[in-house]
Design a protein around this motif. Sequence first.
Motif, PDB file in Angstrom:
ATOM      1  N   GLU A 181      36.856  50.542  37.550  1.00 59.92           N
ATOM      2  CA  GLU A 181      37.545  49.239  37.090  1.00 59.92           C
ATOM      3  C   GLU A 181      37.098  48.959  35.655  1.00 59.92           C
ATOM      4  OE1 GLU A 181      37.701  45.341  40.135  1.00 59.92           O
ATOM      5  OE2 GLU A 181      36.146  46.311  39.746  1.00 59.92           O
ATOM      6  N   GLY A 182      35.681  48.832  35.589  1.00 60.33           N
ATOM      7  CA  GLY A 182      34.942  48.338  34.768  1.00 60.33           C
ATOM      8  C   GLY A 182      34.946  49.245  33.080  1.00 60.33           C
ATOM      9  N   ASN A 183      33.896  49.079  32.324  1.00 60.98           N
ATOM     10  CA  ASN A 183      34.250  50.405  31.285  1.00 60.98           C
ATOM     11  C   ASN A 183      32.967  49.901  31.466  1.00 60.98           C
ATOM     12  OD1 ASN A 183      37.205  50.382  30.450  1.00 60.98           O
ATOM     13  ND2 ASN A 183      36.408  47.955  30.017  1.00 60.98           N
ATOM     14  N   PRO A 223      41.596  57.102  38.698  1.00 59.26           N
ATOM     15  CA  PRO A 223      41.922  56.994  36.948  1.00 59.26           C
ATOM     16  C   PRO A 223      41.686  55.760  36.432  1.00 59.26           C
ATOM     17  CG  PRO A 223      44.191  56.342  38.062  1.00 59.26           C
ATOM     18  CD  PRO A 223      43.010  56.519  39.743  1.00 59.26           C
ATOM     19  N   PHE A 224      40.845  55.918  35.576  1.00 59.07           N
ATOM     20  CA  PHE A 224      40.196  54.655  35.289  1.00 59.07           C
ATOM     21  C   PHE A 224      41.382  53.381  34.037  1.00 59.07           C
ATOM     22  CE2 PHE A 224      36.612  57.444  33.887  1.00 59.07           C
ATOM     23  CZ  PHE A 224      36.082  57.287  34.519  1.00 59.07           C
ATOM     24  N   LEU A 225      41.381  52.333  34.477  1.00 60.68           N
ATOM     25  CA  LEU A 225      41.733  51.935  34.536  1.00 60.68           C
ATOM     26  C   LEU A 225      42.193  50.977  33.200  1.00 60.68           C
ATOM     27  CD1 LEU A 225      41.699  49.556  38.422  1.00 60.68           C
ATOM     28  CD2 LEU A 225      43.723  51.147  36.884  1.00 60.68           C
ATOM     29  N   PHE A 226      40.842  51.248  32.259  1.00 57.48           N
ATOM     30  CA  PHE A 226      40.689  50.764  30.959  1.00 57.48           C
ATOM     31  C   PHE A 226      41.304  49.177  30.848  1.00 57.48           C
ATOM     32  CE2 PHE A 226      41.994  55.543  30.858  1.00 57.48           C
ATOM     33  CZ  PHE A 226      40.953  55.589  30.411  1.00 57.48           C
ATOM     34  N   THR A 227      40.328  48.400  31.428  1.00 56.73           N
ATOM     35  CA  THR A 227      40.653  47.182  31.247  1.00 56.73           C
ATOM     36  C   THR A 227      40.473  46.392  30.544  1.00 56.73           C
ATOM     37  OG1 THR A 227      39.969  47.894  33.476  1.00 56.73           O
ATOM     38  CG2 THR A 227      40.658  45.058  33.202  1.00 56.73           C
ATOM     39  N   ASN A 267      32.449  43.784  30.182  1.00 58.12           N
ATOM     40  CA  ASN A 267      33.147  44.913  30.508  1.00 58.12           C
ATOM     41  C   ASN A 267      32.479  45.951  31.600  1.00 58.12           C
ATOM     42  OD1 ASN A 267      35.010  46.406  28.111  1.00 58.12           O
ATOM     43  ND2 ASN A 267      33.431  45.124  27.414  1.00 58.12           N
ATOM     44  N   ARG A 268      30.947  44.563  32.047  1.00 54.89           N
ATOM     45  CA  ARG A 268      29.844  45.735  32.729  1.00 54.89           C
ATOM     46  C   ARG A 268      29.631  45.294  34.014  1.00 54.89           C
ATOM     47  NH1 ARG A 268      25.121  46.621  28.134  1.00 54.89           N
ATOM     48  NH2 ARG A 268      26.343  48.018  26.936  1.00 54.89           N
ATOM     49  N   CYS A 269      30.508  44.222  34.477  1.00 62.07           N
ATOM     50  CA  CYS A 269      30.152  43.497  35.400  1.00 62.07           C
ATOM     51  C   CYS A 269      30.562  43.828  36.364  1.00 62.07           C
ATOM     52  CB  CYS A 269      30.690  41.519  34.974  1.00 62.07           C
ATOM     53  SG  CYS A 269      30.959  41.112  36.342  1.00 62.07           S
ATOM     54  N   ILE A 270      29.967  43.244  37.913  1.00 62.12           N
ATOM     55  CA  ILE A 270      30.762  44.135  39.166  1.00 62.12           C
ATOM     56  C   ILE A 270      31.116  43.006  40.234  1.00 62.12           C
ATOM     57  CG2 ILE A 270      30.260  46.618  38.737  1.00 62.12           C
ATOM     58  CD1 ILE A 270      27.504  45.403  40.832  1.00 62.12           C
ATOM     59  N   ARG A 328      40.387  44.868  45.145  1.00 65.62           N
ATOM     60  CA  ARG A 328      40.399  44.273  43.936  1.00 65.62           C
ATOM     61  C   ARG A 328      40.572  45.160  43.563  1.00 65.62           C
ATOM     62  NH1 ARG A 328      35.397  41.710  41.955  1.00 65.62           N
ATOM     63  NH2 ARG A 328      34.230  44.113  41.452  1.00 65.62           N
ATOM     64  N   ALA A 329      40.227  46.545  43.482  1.00 62.31           N
ATOM     65  CA  ALA A 329      39.688  47.733  43.076  1.00 62.31           C
ATOM     66  C   ALA A 329      41.184  48.597  43.050  1.00 62.31           C
ATOM     67  CB  ALA A 329      39.432  48.269  42.322  1.00 62.31           C
TER      68      ALA A 329
END
Lengths: 236, 599
Positions: A95-97, A126-130, A146-149, B503-504
Amino acid sequence: MEQGHLQIVLNGATIAAREGQSIVEAAREAGTYIPTLCDYKSLPPAGTCRVCTVKVGGRVVAGCTTPVSHGMVVESESPELADLRKGLIEMLFVEGNHMCPSCEKSGDCQLQALAYRYRMDVPRFPFLFTKRDVDASLPHLILEHNRCIQCLRCVRGVKSRGGRDIFGFANRGRDIRITVDRTLPDALTEETAQKAMDICPVGALLKKGPHYQVPVGRRTYDLTPIGADVEKGRRS
Amino acid sequence: MRAEIHEIVERHLGERRQLLAILRDVQQRFRSVPDEAITIVADEMDLPRVHVEGTATFYHFLSREHRGRTTVYLNTSATAEMAGSAAVAAAFEEAVGTPFGTTSTDQAIGLYETSCIGMCDQEPAALVDDVVFTCLTPARVRDIVEGIRAGRAPADLVGPLGDGRNASPSIRAEVRNNIRQAGPVFFAPYEAGEALAQTLDASSLDVIEAIKRSGLRGRGGAGFPTGQKWAMCRATDAESRYVICNVDEGEPGTFKDRVLMTERAEQVFEGMTVAAYAVEASRGLVYLRAEYAYLQRHLEEVLQSLRDRKLLGRRILGSPFSFDIRLRLGAGAYICGEESALIESAEGKRGTPRNRPPFPVVSGYRRRPTVVNNPETFAAAARIMTLGADWFRAMGTDASSGVKLLSIAGDCDRPGVYEIEWGATVGEVLALCGASDTLAVQVGGPSGTCVSPRQFDRRLCYADLGTGGAFTVFGERRDLLSIVHNHMTFFANETCGFCVPCRAGTTLLLKSLEKIMVGNGTVHDLEAIEQLGRMVRAASRCGLGQTAPNPLLTTLEHFEDYYRGRVRTDVDFVSQFNLDFAAAESLAVAGRRPNLEKA
């Protein structure tokens, strides 16, 4: 039994617990590690990350927000729960990067440490590349979205001197973001930046200044996996 | 801006729990809630700025960007798509000269999409500001846009008024009730005050006992026994308690509460008053979804008329019992139908569900014991007090007593509201509404179950197919995966974002489905969807996430062949990445043909 003391069954063994404790807290005192990301010391529990998911009488609940009650039967370790936790960790990674090798918190990051503990190699999703921003406009604090959860630790744990909230949630759903009250002078201090960075389980909140001071090999989770400190009590 | 916001805050007495109402007014006045307004509101109310920003950015009908002096919200429900919303959307875009999701450059008209607005039996439908437009056609869209451009108010552009009270001066909407089958409970002749007269003669415990004996269960979908809920609330020690009516009817395909609030608001409010007497509450709230704001004046008038008749307010019917009800408006968020999220929203906060325990019956609105039920539950409770628990219990099945209101929409001859006894089969209901050649029925909305013809003998009841009332019919010519896609998009848009799996997971599930829809899916992907769906269902924090995978999980279970026919069996794995697709734009710019390998 003393007032306020009770017993629960954790993974088949009877353990002592106290009224008002969460399942995670009671387990920790008994030397059983239930992983957490959003739960932090004495802060009120939030229940955002769900990696502390356990089964109570067959029902799936979050261990950090569920208080113990006498006779409660808790299962915190099973292949099914392990895979569920691993899945949640993987969801956060896609979800993040998250670029661990270049991250200031690498080796001290609890998300990374849990990924190692649960033996994640490549996320199954799969990566979402948000698309997320890096906000370095504050004098002492960098918001690395990018790193926030979205664990809410900063929201719950970092307050102004008057006790006001400095951090908050903005937006909804997949666009949810941590936001800072820039009108508060306390939001802008070096002290707040340090507090924020210390409380953040990942590398989303960084104090401006030198990083990578501790060499690889001597960082928090380099030699012992996350949770080892809790489990040490059990072994001895 | 400051002076006007000061005035808005004053109008709401600067109360913290009125923050959402204040922000609604700011949005209405400035057509957005910009950063500057957030700072001023926080300042005026002496609130942390992040609290104001949190609320202001959570709801769909509040925006940072200017949404136009008139704002169009076109519904995106599956039934809207089936009724031709694509052509309607194109007509709007052409007439206004701007794509959906934006505002025209002169800031006159904004075009935005929105989740179900409770008009699935008269789609395509849209809200223009607070005014509802139904059965839209491209020609009608051009007239509406022309009218707005000419400076006319949306309310002056409505077509022939609907039936019943929709035509009353306090509503004046083109909405139709479409009550196709009335029954003994909801749309039968009703005399306001009868239930209260019976109630006030009994003790509060007797009232709870009667509701328990009737077997009434919450009509929102979860089906919690109503009498037990009331008993738990009453058993909690407190200075005061609250009764809240949940009119956040957001499940796509549901609209029967809208009809109840139009035609039987008195009965709903009387039911709330019965509940208040039972749990010894003196204050109540009606949480009305923003999509139904056009009913606000009507509901205020009904409340006043009940007060005038001593059926509400101080010393009801001359007894020592007092109870009054106030309205609260939402601002666009499906999640606020979840009772603890609704309570947070009613307190002016983000509509994020609370951790439980404690449950609202113990600690709810303003941390007081609170009963939250929906209009149908309250209306049924009023009827039970008039005609008796045994009378109610005699209808339906043993474990699912009484009747249920269904909102029937989609591919059938007679969409609308039906009162049926619990226990009817899907097939019987299909015959009732005039549906034939049916591919699938979505029972209970996207969060419910999608059933195939092989299961049309299943019964609507808590033991088999429980439902909040949505019954959406899809005919044989529909593409099942497009419907599932619509429903999964809904959840991905409406998750509050608080917990990770919901969410995800909702976005990941949507992506997996899209992979299959473009022909890149394999059998492995179907297994992966099931696995992920089960994770989201198990680990999510509230009912939204726990049911969000249902569109996929229930169709995978009941329409396996349909999916098998859409995935590749010649390979084990196809990357989600499609080079041709990813490079299409740059290839077009360079004037080159894609697919070099095959060339």
